[in-house]
Scaffold this motif. Structure first.
Motif, mmCIF file in Angstrom:
data_model
loop_
_atom_site.group_PDB
_atom_site.id
_atom_site.type_symbol
_atom_site.label_atom_id
_atom_site.label_comp_id
_atom_site.label_asym_id
_atom_site.label_seq_id
_atom_site.Cartn_x
_atom_site.Cartn_y
_atom_site.Cartn_z
ATOM 1 N N ALA A 122 69.582 30.280 -29.632
ATOM 2 C CA ALA A 122 70.885 30.021 -29.010
ATOM 3 C C ALA A 122 71.276 31.152 -28.059
ATOM 4 O O ALA A 122 71.915 30.917 -27.026
ATOM 5 C CB ALA A 122 71.950 29.846 -30.084
ATOM 6 N N GLN A 123 70.911 32.380 -28.383
ATOM 7 C CA GLN A 123 71.256 33.507 -27.508
ATOM 8 C C GLN A 123 70.388 33.520 -26.254
ATOM 9 O O GLN A 123 70.845 33.932 -25.186
ATOM 10 C CB GLN A 123 71.079 34.831 -28.269
ATOM 11 C CG GLN A 123 71.752 34.902 -29.615
ATOM 12 C CD GLN A 123 73.159 34.354 -29.628
ATOM 13 O OE1 GLN A 123 73.994 34.774 -28.829
ATOM 14 N NE2 GLN A 123 73.425 33.418 -30.521
ATOM 15 N N LEU A 124 69.156 33.064 -26.383
ATOM 16 C CA LEU A 124 68.206 33.132 -25.265
ATOM 17 C C LEU A 124 68.141 31.845 -24.456
ATOM 18 O O LEU A 124 67.805 31.871 -23.266
ATOM 19 C CB LEU A 124 66.808 33.465 -25.803
ATOM 20 C CG LEU A 124 66.672 34.814 -26.517
ATOM 21 C CD1 LEU A 124 65.317 34.899 -27.219
ATOM 22 C CD2 LEU A 124 66.830 35.972 -25.544
ATOM 23 N N GLY A 125 68.422 30.700 -25.094
ATOM 24 C CA GLY A 125 68.346 29.420 -24.414
ATOM 25 C C GLY A 125 67.001 28.742 -24.605
ATOM 26 O O GLY A 125 66.066 29.299 -25.175
ATOM 27 N N TRP A 126 66.926 27.500 -24.121
ATOM 28 C CA TRP A 126 65.713 26.709 -24.305
ATOM 29 C C TRP A 126 64.494 27.392 -23.696
ATOM 30 O O TRP A 126 63.435 27.450 -24.330
ATOM 31 C CB TRP A 126 65.886 25.339 -23.659
ATOM 32 C CG TRP A 126 66.774 24.391 -24.411
ATOM 33 C CD1 TRP A 126 67.975 23.881 -24.007
ATOM 34 C CD2 TRP A 126 66.525 23.837 -25.707
ATOM 35 N NE1 TRP A 126 68.488 23.056 -24.970
ATOM 36 C CE2 TRP A 126 67.620 22.994 -26.024
ATOM 37 C CE3 TRP A 126 65.492 23.971 -26.636
ATOM 38 C CZ2 TRP A 126 67.704 22.299 -27.216
ATOM 39 C CZ3 TRP A 126 65.564 23.269 -27.832
ATOM 40 C CH2 TRP A 126 66.663 22.443 -28.108
ATOM 41 N N VAL A 127 64.618 27.903 -22.499
ATOM 42 C CA VAL A 127 63.458 28.453 -21.790
ATOM 43 C C VAL A 127 63.042 29.793 -22.388
ATOM 44 O O VAL A 127 61.915 29.953 -22.886
ATOM 45 C CB VAL A 127 63.758 28.604 -20.287
ATOM 46 C CG1 VAL A 127 62.567 29.252 -19.582
ATOM 47 C CG2 VAL A 127 64.069 27.252 -19.667
ATOM 48 N N ALA A 128 63.933 30.772 -22.338
ATOM 49 C CA ALA A 128 63.589 32.114 -22.807
ATOM 50 C C ALA A 128 63.314 32.132 -24.307
ATOM 51 O O ALA A 128 62.443 32.876 -24.771
ATOM 52 C CB ALA A 128 64.719 33.092 -22.465
ATOM 53 N N GLY A 129 64.039 31.315 -25.063
ATOM 54 C CA GLY A 129 63.822 31.271 -26.512
ATOM 55 C C GLY A 129 62.431 30.776 -26.862
ATOM 56 O O GLY A 129 61.741 31.376 -27.703
ATOM 57 N N SER A 130 62.014 29.690 -26.204
ATOM 58 C CA SER A 130 60.677 29.144 -26.465
ATOM 59 C C SER A 130 59.589 30.108 -26.004
ATOM 60 O O SER A 130 58.573 30.290 -26.681
ATOM 61 C CB SER A 130 60.520 27.800 -25.751
ATOM 62 O OG SER A 130 61.480 26.868 -26.210
ATOM 63 N N ILE A 131 59.822 30.748 -24.855
ATOM 64 C CA ILE A 131 58.839 31.713 -24.346
ATOM 65 C C ILE A 131 58.727 32.903 -25.293
ATOM 66 O O ILE A 131 57.620 33.376 -25.589
ATOM 67 C CB ILE A 131 59.229 32.188 -22.935
ATOM 68 C CG1 ILE A 131 59.066 31.036 -21.929
ATOM 69 C CG2 ILE A 131 58.391 33.387 -22.512
ATOM 70 C CD1 ILE A 131 59.553 31.370 -20.531
ATOM 71 N N LEU A 151 59.290 33.085 -28.556
ATOM 72 C CA LEU A 151 58.556 32.703 -29.764
ATOM 73 C C LEU A 151 57.056 32.660 -29.495
ATOM 74 O O LEU A 151 56.250 33.122 -30.315
ATOM 75 C CB LEU A 151 59.046 31.337 -30.262
ATOM 76 C CG LEU A 151 60.424 31.300 -30.922
ATOM 77 C CD1 LEU A 151 60.890 29.854 -31.095
ATOM 78 C CD2 LEU A 151 60.388 32.006 -32.275
ATOM 79 N N THR A 152 56.675 32.108 -28.338
ATOM 80 C CA THR A 152 55.260 31.987 -27.995
ATOM 81 C C THR A 152 54.634 33.353 -27.709
ATOM 82 O O THR A 152 53.538 33.673 -28.196
ATOM 83 C CB THR A 152 55.085 31.074 -26.767
ATOM 84 O OG1 THR A 152 55.673 29.797 -27.033
ATOM 85 C CG2 THR A 152 53.613 30.889 -26.441
ATOM 86 N N VAL A 153 55.333 34.181 -26.936
ATOM 87 C CA VAL A 153 54.793 35.494 -26.556
ATOM 88 C C VAL A 153 54.617 36.386 -27.781
ATOM 89 O O VAL A 153 53.584 37.052 -27.937
ATOM 90 C CB VAL A 153 55.703 36.169 -25.516
ATOM 91 C CG1 VAL A 153 55.310 37.633 -25.324
ATOM 92 C CG2 VAL A 153 55.626 35.431 -24.180
#
Length: 468
Positions: A57-66, A68-70
């Motif tokens: 929620a703090q990072l958003g859909w794009v940055a949050g998913s990235i 987690l992956t990174v």
């Protein structure tokens, strides 16, 4: 020579195929890729999963998913480097602990720094577990209150009494020698962690399916609407710390044939892949369910109220898991201190003498006065610190920030550079150090943001008066 030792030595020297001992004289390991993968999944999936919806929620859909992956890719990569350090570079003997690997690959000073990082992390985790367990116990009481009096009722409850209860239980369990060797502990912890994680995941899916989901956005919480610009920055960095804290595990003991490092790399890939998928589901579905108002802990933040019995069961699973997990993390501290004191003062009866005591229905138990007082003191101190700083998300983020760079990134990379004799300023040396430096900067920023969050929380909080 004792018969068993003679038999072991003979088996090792002759290379007996059917020997129950490995080539270094220790009991033969029987781990496989499957069991190691299961161990990794069990170790990684813990209370950190509860904060992932808030982090996304703090990072958003794009940055949050990235993010987690990174973090999963970095953890997988450095774990592969760590697997190659399983055997000492000069003698080829196995390193059975992380610290042994660092000592044999990097030397004494790095070994001491590694030990410091590990023990600081272990102490921090036991404090964090005290906070998390008490919050879950309070959540059970509040859940029943909400069910009885309605969702608008305050139902506020002090955390302190539950921290004391948790501490008393840990004082009792801490007196059990070799508690971490109990065979059922990891099984119970695994079942509990999966239980509450799937409960949270299932409730998120049900909330989305019911059409009662929150407001989301590509960039997460919106500046000027949900937070100020400064709050957005601090929260985003804290979210990275929360995600970092979720990725932590230890390697299993694999059979020596095929080579352990190759099998461990396969197990690491499988284990982290499954964990990343699970984390992504929990983080993104939790965010979809709650939107930008996602609570810091989606089982205790009361985004869910019903069914109250399921909320109670999920939080009970968290408590049971953390009761055992606390011991898993504090026992290495107990053992290290007690061994050092026994070595330093071998003539002291206070430290070394055991007093047999008969406990009804349990049989004979040896009481050591130093062990009794030292372990009790440790639990009391961690409980008091938890009462002073009972902030789930910020403490979790701080733990992730402190432990991620040195233990997950720095030491595996340095051991690989040393073992492979990577030439300074070569391409590989440069990009490995860029990776390590980047992770260090992120960890430092997340640590600063976490401390800033704790300071902000303390402004509106009176120590020892925590209320949920």
């Amino acid at each position: 020579m004792a018969p068993e030792l003679q038999k072991r030595t003979l088996s090792v020297e002759t290379g007996a195929v059917d020997s129950k001992f490995d080539d270094d004289g220790r009991l033969k390991r029987n781990g496989t890729v499957l069991t190691a993968s299961a161990h990794i999944i069990t170790a990684v999936i813990g209370s950190g999963v509860l904060s992932l919806a808030w982090a996304v929620a703090q990072l958003g859909w794009v940055a949050g998913s990235i993010a987690l992956t990174v973090f999963s890719i970095i953890t997988w990569f450095t774990s592969c480097l760590l697997a190659d350090s399983y055997r000492s570079p000069h003698t080829g003997t196995r390193n059975y602990t992380y610290m042994a690997a660092v000592k044999n690959n990097l030397g004494g000073m790095q070994y001491k720094l590694c030990g410091l990082a590990q023990f600081v992390t272990l102490v921090g985790i036991t404090i964090g577990y005290t906070i998390t367990a008490s919050i879950s116990m309070v959540a059970i009481k509040r859940s029943n209150c909400f069910h009885k009096n309605g969702h608008e009722a305050g139902c506020h409850t002090s955390n302190n009494m539950f921290m004391i209860i948790f501490g008393v239980v840990q004082i009792i369990l801490s007196q059990i020698p070799n508690f971490h060797d109990l065979s059922g502990l990891s099984i119970i912890a695994a079942v509990m962690s999966f239980a509450y994680s799937f409960i949270g995941l299932g409730l998120s899916i049900a909330k989305i399916a019911g059409g009662n989901y929150g407001r989301t956005s590509l960039e997460g919480v919106v500046v000027g609407v949900d937070v100020t610009g400064a709050e957005k920055l601090w929260r985003s960095l804290q979210a990275l710390g929360n995600i970092a804290s979720a990725y932590a595990f230890s390697n299993d003991t694999l059979k020596s044939s095929p080579p352990e490092n190759q099998e461990m790399k396969k197990a690491t890939f499988l284990g982290i892949s499954v964990t990343t998928i699970f984390y992504t589901l929990c983080g993104t579905l939790g965010y979809a369910a709650f939107g930008n108002d996602a609570p810091g802990n989606f089982l205790t933040g009361f985004g869910f109220y019903e069914p109250f019995w399921l909320i109670d069961f999920g939080n009970a699973c968290i408590v049971v898991h953390l009761v055992g997990a606390y011991q898993v993390y504090c026992q290495p501290i107990f053992t290290a201190v007690e061994k050092r004191c026994s070595h330093r003062w071998p003539e002291s009866k206070f430290i070394t003498k055991e007093y047999p005591v008969t406990i009804p229905f349990c049989g004979m138990y040896n009481v050591n006065m130093f062990r009794l007082m030292w372990r009790t003191f440790y639990v009391i101190v961690t409980s008091v610190i938890a009462m002073i700083f009972p902030f789930f998300n910020n403490v979790l983020a701080l733990l992730g920030a402190i432990s991620f760079w040195p233990l997950t990134v720095y030491f595996p990379i340095e051991m690989f550079i040393s073992r492979a004799r990577i030439r300074r300023f070569s391409f590989v040396w440069i990009w490995l150090n860029v990776l390590s430096g980047t992770c260090l900067v992120i960890s430092l920023l997340a640590a600063v943001a976490s401390i800033q969050g704790i300071v902000v929380d303390l402004r509106a909080y009176k120590p020892f008066s925590s209320v949920s």
